[in-house]
Enzyme design. Structure first.
Site, PDB file in Angstrom:
ATOM      1  N   ASP A  32       0.863  -1.183   0.000  1.00 51.43           N
ATOM      2  CA  ASP A  32       0.000   0.000   0.000  1.00 51.43           C
ATOM      3  C   ASP A  32       0.903   1.237   0.000  1.00 51.43           C
ATOM      4  O   ASP A  32       2.106   1.140   0.252  1.00 51.43           O
ATOM      5  CB  ASP A  32      -0.942   0.009   1.221  1.00 51.43           C
ATOM      6  CG  ASP A  32      -2.235   0.786   0.957  1.00 51.43           C
ATOM      7  OD1 ASP A  32      -2.157   2.012   0.732  1.00 51.43           O
ATOM      8  OD2 ASP A  32      -3.315   0.180   0.966  1.00 51.43           O
ATOM      9  N   GLY A  71      -6.916   0.848  -5.088  1.00 48.97           N
ATOM     10  CA  GLY A  71      -7.671   1.575  -6.108  1.00 48.97           C
ATOM     11  C   GLY A  71      -8.163   2.897  -5.571  1.00 48.97           C
ATOM     12  O   GLY A  71      -8.181   3.119  -4.361  1.00 48.97           O
ATOM     13  N   SER A 116     -15.587  -3.700 -10.398  1.00 52.06           N
ATOM     14  CA  SER A 116     -16.660  -2.872  -9.827  1.00 52.06           C
ATOM     15  C   SER A 116     -17.920  -3.044 -10.667  1.00 52.06           C
ATOM     16  O   SER A 116     -17.831  -3.323 -11.873  1.00 52.06           O
ATOM     17  CB  SER A 116     -16.227  -1.398  -9.864  1.00 52.06           C
ATOM     18  OG  SER A 116     -17.342  -0.559  -9.664  1.00 52.06           O
ATOM     19  N   TYR A 157     -12.999   6.058 -14.162  1.00 47.38           N
ATOM     20  CA  TYR A 157     -13.056   4.982 -13.165  1.00 47.38           C
ATOM     21  C   TYR A 157     -13.739   3.751 -13.777  1.00 47.38           C
ATOM     22  O   TYR A 157     -13.206   2.640 -13.723  1.00 47.38           O
ATOM     23  CB  TYR A 157     -13.825   5.452 -11.922  1.00 47.38           C
ATOM     24  CG  TYR A 157     -13.958   4.378 -10.865  1.00 47.38           C
ATOM     25  CD1 TYR A 157     -12.907   4.104  -9.996  1.00 47.38           C
ATOM     26  CD2 TYR A 157     -15.127   3.619 -10.744  1.00 47.38           C
ATOM     27  CE1 TYR A 157     -13.014   3.101  -9.026  1.00 47.38           C
ATOM     28  CE2 TYR A 157     -15.242   2.619  -9.784  1.00 47.38           C
ATOM     29  CZ  TYR A 157     -14.190   2.370  -8.928  1.00 47.38           C
ATOM     30  OH  TYR A 157     -14.287   1.380  -7.979  1.00 47.38           O
TER      31      TYR A 157
HETATM   32  P1  NAD Z   1     -10.184   2.012   0.198  1.00 48.01           P
HETATM   33  O1  NAD Z   1      -9.977   3.438  -0.175  1.00 48.01           O
HETATM   34  O2  NAD Z   1     -10.675   1.713   1.557  1.00 48.01           O
HETATM   35  O3  NAD Z   1      -8.843   1.185  -0.043  1.00 48.01           O
HETATM   36  C1  NAD Z   1      -8.063   1.376  -1.194  1.00 48.01           C
HETATM   37  C2  NAD Z   1      -6.609   1.213  -0.822  1.00 48.01           C
HETATM   38  O4  NAD Z   1      -5.829   1.483  -2.007  1.00 48.01           O
HETATM   39  C3  NAD Z   1      -6.136   2.196   0.264  1.00 48.01           C
HETATM   40  O5  NAD Z   1      -5.493   1.516   1.316  1.00 48.01           O
HETATM   41  C4  NAD Z   1      -5.187   3.109  -0.473  1.00 48.01           C
HETATM   42  O6  NAD Z   1      -4.122   3.613   0.323  1.00 48.01           O
HETATM   43  C5  NAD Z   1      -4.690   2.190  -1.576  1.00 48.01           C
HETATM   44  N1  NAD Z   1      -4.098   2.994  -2.648  1.00 48.01           N
HETATM   45  C6  NAD Z   1      -4.652   4.066  -3.271  1.00 48.01           C
HETATM   46  N2  NAD Z   1      -3.748   4.651  -4.081  1.00 48.01           N
HETATM   47  C7  NAD Z   1      -2.610   3.921  -3.977  1.00 48.01           C
HETATM   48  C8  NAD Z   1      -1.330   4.034  -4.562  1.00 48.01           C
HETATM   49  N3  NAD Z   1      -1.023   5.047  -5.401  1.00 48.01           N
HETATM   50  N4  NAD Z   1      -0.394   3.121  -4.240  1.00 48.01           N
HETATM   51  C9  NAD Z   1      -0.662   2.121  -3.364  1.00 48.01           C
HETATM   52  N5  NAD Z   1      -1.858   1.969  -2.772  1.00 48.01           N
HETATM   53  C10 NAD Z   1      -2.824   2.867  -3.068  1.00 48.01           C
HETATM   54  O7  NAD Z   1     -11.153   1.430  -0.924  1.00 48.01           O
HETATM   55  P2  NAD Z   1     -12.041   0.110  -1.035  1.00 48.01           P
HETATM   56  O8  NAD Z   1     -13.429   0.549  -1.160  1.00 48.01           O
HETATM   57  O9  NAD Z   1     -11.664  -0.905  -0.048  1.00 48.01           O
HETATM   58  O10 NAD Z   1     -11.606  -0.358  -2.490  1.00 48.01           O
HETATM   59  C11 NAD Z   1     -10.934  -1.570  -2.779  1.00 48.01           C
HETATM   60  C12 NAD Z   1     -11.139  -1.862  -4.258  1.00 48.01           C
HETATM   61  O11 NAD Z   1     -12.534  -2.100  -4.513  1.00 48.01           O
HETATM   62  C13 NAD Z   1     -10.734  -0.705  -5.176  1.00 48.01           C
HETATM   63  O12 NAD Z   1     -10.083  -1.227  -6.314  1.00 48.01           O
HETATM   64  C14 NAD Z   1     -12.061  -0.078  -5.557  1.00 48.01           C
HETATM   65  O13 NAD Z   1     -11.999   0.558  -6.803  1.00 48.01           O
HETATM   66  C15 NAD Z   1     -12.974  -1.297  -5.589  1.00 48.01           C
HETATM   67  N6  NAD Z   1     -14.388  -0.987  -5.393  1.00 48.01           N
HETATM   68  C16 NAD Z   1     -14.827  -0.325  -4.295  1.00 48.01           C
HETATM   69  C17 NAD Z   1     -16.183  -0.093  -4.165  1.00 48.01           C
HETATM   70  C18 NAD Z   1     -16.771   0.595  -2.956  1.00 48.01           C
HETATM   71  O14 NAD Z   1     -17.941   0.978  -3.001  1.00 48.01           O
HETATM   72  N7  NAD Z   1     -16.040   0.756  -1.872  1.00 48.01           N
HETATM   73  C19 NAD Z   1     -17.083  -0.500  -5.169  1.00 48.01           C
HETATM   74  C20 NAD Z   1     -16.586  -1.164  -6.273  1.00 48.01           C
HETATM   75  C21 NAD Z   1     -15.238  -1.418  -6.376  1.00 48.01           C
END
Ligand code: NAD
Length: 286
Positions: A32, A71, A116, A157
């Site tokens: 991360d 992400g 997603s 996205y």
């Molecule tokens: P989150 O923001 O809680 O976690 C995402 C993590 O990615 C964080 O720990 C962040 O530090 C890390 N990250 C971001 N930029 C980075 C970088 N440049 N280098 C290294 N790490 C980096 O988000 P989440 O909701 O747990 O999302 C997890 C995945 O699920 C993502 O790919 C997101 O697109 C996808 N997603 C989320 C949702 C939602 O509603 N939460 C819906 C569909 C898909």
């Protein structure tokens, strides 16, 4: 017990996956930009290279699985589209390209890529943006959504997630993945309550869109439950799962696209793929 690489391990669903794997006795190498075993910025090629190499060194080039959860969601910051392109697409593809031999070294490795349901529910995503990703052209992908103005990062996205899902489906069936014993699949969540969604809910325009989005079972999903789905897709139960995009989204995809899939397939196309398959399977893993 296995060794697993998990990106996005500091927060949300990636964090829950890492925690549940550790609780089950596995070794997790978290990646991360903060608070991780390997701190690396996946938005740069150097950061991705460093993350890939450090994981290979820590795992002694043998991985039982990987979960690609790092992400970013849409947002108003000027460089958000560039970050989304780099992290959501190249932060998956570059790492998996580098880790594939280590995954092939395990006997039944499994990979889960976070997609997603924005892939099938976001309107007007240009096909050329998805093509630009699949051609490894991040700049072109970002340029191609500029005309959407304040909605550019929302469109990008969705495009990044469509592209990464297509990449999963294209690669998963190849001899170097399926034939090498690696199961590569994608998990497509709907709106899940994590810091990513909280950020969207803190921006009035995005909050309005999120809250008015149809979710048939009503409410937001739970990060722990999504992590359970990821763990299931890493388990032996997923030995026969290959190139699938699993939607866990409270019914939104079905609500919007009930009749779009499964759909009939023209005979011509089936015959084409049947003919190709003998060459394809004969080429073996490399
Ligand atoms: P989150 O923001 O809680 O976690 C995402 C993590 O990615 C964080 O720990 C962040 O530090 C890390 N990250 C971001 N930029 C980075 C970088 N440049 N280098 C290294 N790490 C980096 O988000 P989440 O909701 O747990 O999302 C997890 C995945 O699920 C993502 O790919 C997101 O697109 C996808 N997603 C989320 C949702 C939602 O509603 N939460 C819906 C569909 C898909």
């Amino acid at each position: 017990m296995g060794v697993y690489a998990v990106t996005g391990s500091a927060s949300g669903m990636g964090h829950m996956v890492a925690q549940k794997l550790r609780d089950a006795g596995h070794t997790v190498i978290g990646v991360d930009i903060k608070q991780a075993d390997i701190v690396a910025d996946l938005s740069t090629a150097e950061g991705r290279r460093a993350a890939a190499d450090c994981v290979l060194a820590s795992s002694r080039a043998r991985l039982d699985g990987a979960v690609l959860a790092a992400g970013l969601g849409p947002g108003p910051a000027a460089d958000r589209s560039r970050l989304i392109a780099q992290v959501n697409y190249f932060g998956v593809v570059d790492l998996l390209d580098a880790w594939r031999p280590a995954l092939a070294s395990a006997t039944r490795a499994k990979v889960v890529v976070f997609s997603s349901n924005s892939t099938t529910t976001t309107p007007a995503v240009p096909a050329r943006t998805v093509r630009a990703f699949l051609a490894d052209d991040a700049d072109k992908a970002v340029r191609s959504v500029k005309l959407f103005g304040t909605n550019a990062s929302t469109i990008l996205y969705a495009a990044s997630k469509i592209a990464v899902s297509r990449w999963v489906r294209r690669e998963a069936v190849k001899p170097q993945w399926a034939g090498a014993g690696i199961r590569l699949n994608a998990l497509a969540p709907g709106a899940i309550m994590t810091p990513l969604l909280e950020e969207q809910l803190s921006i009035p325009k995005q909050a309005k869109a999120v809250r008015s989005f149809p979710i048939p079972i009503v409410g937001f999903g739970d990060a722990g439950q999504l992590a359970d789905w990821a763990l299931f897709m890493l388990s032996d139960a997923a030995d026969f799962l290959c190139g699938s995009v699993v939607f866990v989204d409270g019914g939104s995809d079905a609500y919007f696209r009930a009749d779009d899939w499964p759909r009939t397939v023209p005979t011509r196309r089936v015959l084409h793929y049947l003919k190709r398959f003998s060459d394809f399977s004969a080429s073996g893993p490399n």
